[in-house]
Design a protein around this motif. Structure first.
Motif, PDB file in Angstrom:
ATOM      1  N   THR A  64      34.144  27.200 -22.278  1.00 48.14           N
ATOM      2  CA  THR A  64      33.205  27.861 -22.905  1.00 48.14           C
ATOM      3  C   THR A  64      32.781  27.252 -24.452  1.00 48.14           C
ATOM      4  O   THR A  64      31.965  27.670 -24.973  1.00 48.14           O
ATOM      5  N   ARG A  66      30.856  24.167 -26.527  1.00 50.71           N
ATOM      6  CA  ARG A  66      29.862  23.273 -26.675  1.00 50.71           C
ATOM      7  C   ARG A  66      30.474  21.931 -26.669  1.00 50.71           C
ATOM      8  O   ARG A  66      30.007  20.963 -25.802  1.00 50.71           O
ATOM      9  N   GLN A 188      27.870  26.988 -16.963  1.00 45.41           N
ATOM     10  CA  GLN A 188      27.314  28.003 -17.719  1.00 45.41           C
ATOM     11  C   GLN A 188      27.506  28.026 -19.157  1.00 45.41           C
ATOM     12  O   GLN A 188      26.495  28.520 -19.671  1.00 45.41           O
ATOM     13  N   THR A 189      28.136  27.141 -19.700  1.00 43.54           N
ATOM     14  CA  THR A 189      28.122  27.189 -21.042  1.00 43.54           C
ATOM     15  C   THR A 189      26.635  26.409 -21.523  1.00 43.54           C
ATOM     16  O   THR A 189      26.056  26.705 -22.456  1.00 43.54           O
ATOM     17  N   ARG A 191      24.206  26.019 -19.668  1.00 44.46           N
ATOM     18  CA  ARG A 191      22.731  26.700 -19.382  1.00 44.46           C
ATOM     19  C   ARG A 191      22.595  27.820 -20.493  1.00 44.46           C
ATOM     20  O   ARG A 191      21.524  28.159 -20.728  1.00 44.46           O
ATOM     21  N   GLY A 192      23.653  28.450 -20.983  1.00 47.23           N
ATOM     22  CA  GLY A 192      23.778  29.545 -22.088  1.00 47.23           C
ATOM     23  C   GLY A 192      23.176  29.056 -23.278  1.00 47.23           C
ATOM     24  O   GLY A 192      22.412  29.746 -23.875  1.00 47.23           O
ATOM     25  N   GLU A 193      23.300  27.645 -23.754  1.00 44.99           N
ATOM     26  CA  GLU A 193      22.959  27.343 -24.838  1.00 44.99           C
ATOM     27  C   GLU A 193      21.425  27.036 -24.712  1.00 44.99           C
ATOM     28  O   GLU A 193      20.935  27.100 -25.721  1.00 44.99           O
ATOM     29  N   THR A 195      19.483  28.721 -22.659  1.00 45.34           N
ATOM     30  CA  THR A 195      18.819  30.196 -22.750  1.00 45.34           C
ATOM     31  C   THR A 195      18.684  30.831 -24.018  1.00 45.34           C
ATOM     32  O   THR A 195      17.630  31.422 -24.303  1.00 45.34           O
ATOM     33  N   SER A 196      19.515  30.652 -24.768  1.00 50.20           N
ATOM     34  CA  SER A 196      19.842  31.423 -25.894  1.00 50.20           C
ATOM     35  C   SER A 196      18.893  30.899 -26.984  1.00 50.20           C
ATOM     36  O   SER A 196      18.393  31.554 -27.912  1.00 50.20           O
ATOM     37  N   GLU A 197      18.350  29.715 -27.011  1.00 47.93           N
ATOM     38  CA  GLU A 197      17.613  29.096 -27.961  1.00 47.93           C
ATOM     39  C   GLU A 197      16.062  29.175 -27.545  1.00 47.93           C
ATOM     40  O   GLU A 197      15.096  28.953 -28.204  1.00 47.93           O
ATOM     41  N   GLY A 198      15.969  29.420 -26.146  1.00 48.39           N
ATOM     42  CA  GLY A 198      14.529  29.692 -25.574  1.00 48.39           C
ATOM     43  C   GLY A 198      14.153  28.280 -24.924  1.00 48.39           C
ATOM     44  O   GLY A 198      14.359  27.228 -25.467  1.00 48.39           O
TER      45      GLY A 198
END
Length: 290
Positions: A64, A66, A188-189, A191-193, A195-198
């Protein structure tokens, strides 16, 4: 060695009986030492068995982050894609009681080849995988195969080829569920990075980050297989992996992108050897591995 407080003398044995035909005393000593090391490793592994819950929890924490997720995958045209050697080594570390490595068993400078062996051994279950292969002292370039003569270049080439094999060896001895869960978490990590910044911002940062490497927007679109306007979080996540391969692992740009539009100086030199990579646009520069 003592027995009941008295010194015990070993019975002399003829040298020939110890060594056997064609073997030297040094070879026998080395073989005896290797056997003792193996026995000691098995004894320690069985005395300190792995804790599966601890290993799983540590794997989840690592995947989890980066730092690991960015290096967890590779994707090279005509060579496949999947878990990288960096992920395999981290999983071996948290799983515990695993010995792995690469050995150069023979080098022939006349023929221009080395024999390399990669291995991984689970000392607790005694599961073991070994791969031996021949590595030419050469690298592929746009002009064809270029022979290597510098000792440092030969060593690096052997280690690079060996790293790919040791990755497969490690993944072969690790449980499938352990490896699969780690890959899912790393995806997932990433993709989450994104998504979190747009997504629009992440896409633009990706495009800008490749510019210092001589990689254009059109080359990125060809690599992804779709226009920038319809890129998905997974597309950007894969480009992050490509960027790490170029800037940190020293992969030539021509390995990933169309060489017809790549500047000539980029074809043989590692991508990170020139200008600094775009840490200010979302992909922080990192030191190369040794």
């Amino acid at each position: 060695m003592t027995n009941n407080g008295k010194s015990r003398q070993a019975t002399p044995v003829p040298t020939g009986a110890l060594t056997g035909a064609g073997n030297s005393e040094a070879t026998l000593v080395e073989q005896t030492r290797a056997v003792a090391e193996v026995q000691a490793a098995i004894t320690v592994a069985r005395a300190c068995p792995r804790d599966l819950e601890r290993a799983r929890d540590e794997m989840r924490r690592a995947c989890t982050t980066r730092a690991l997720a960015d290096r967890a995958f590779y994707s090279v045209p005509n060579r496949g894609q999947g878990a990288s050697v960096h992920l395999a080594r981290e999983l071996a570390r948290v799983w515990g009681n695993i010995d792995y490595g690469v050995r150069e068993t023979r080098r022939d400078d006349v023929e221009g080849v080395s024999e390399v062996q990669a291995y991984a051994w689970d000392q607790e279950t005694n599961a073991r995988t070994i791969r031996s292969f021949i590595v030419p002292h050469a690298r592929s370039t746009r002009r064809g195969r270029q022979r290597l003569t510098d000792l440092g270049d030969i060593y690096s080439n052997n280690q690079n080829q060996g790293a790919r094999a040791v990755r497969e060896c490690i993944l072969a001895v690790l449980p499938t569920w352990f490896v699969q869960e780690a890959q899912d978490l790393c995806h997932q990590t990433l993709r989450g990075e994104v998504t979190s910044e747009g997504l629009p911002q992440a896409v633009e940062k990706a495009v800008q980050a490749f510019k210092p490497l001589g990689v254009t927007r059109a080359m990125l679109e060809e690599r992804v297989g779709r226009p920038v306007a319809v890129w998905t979080p997974d597309d950007v996540a894969r480009l992050r992996t490509d960027h790490t391969s170029l800037t940190r692992d020293g992969m030539p740009v021509a390995e990933l992108f169309d060489t017809q539009t790549v500047d000539e100086r980029m074809l043989t030199a590692p991508a990170g050897a020139g200008e600094a990579s775009g840490g200010e646009v979302g992909f922080p520069p990192e030191e190369p591995d040794m």
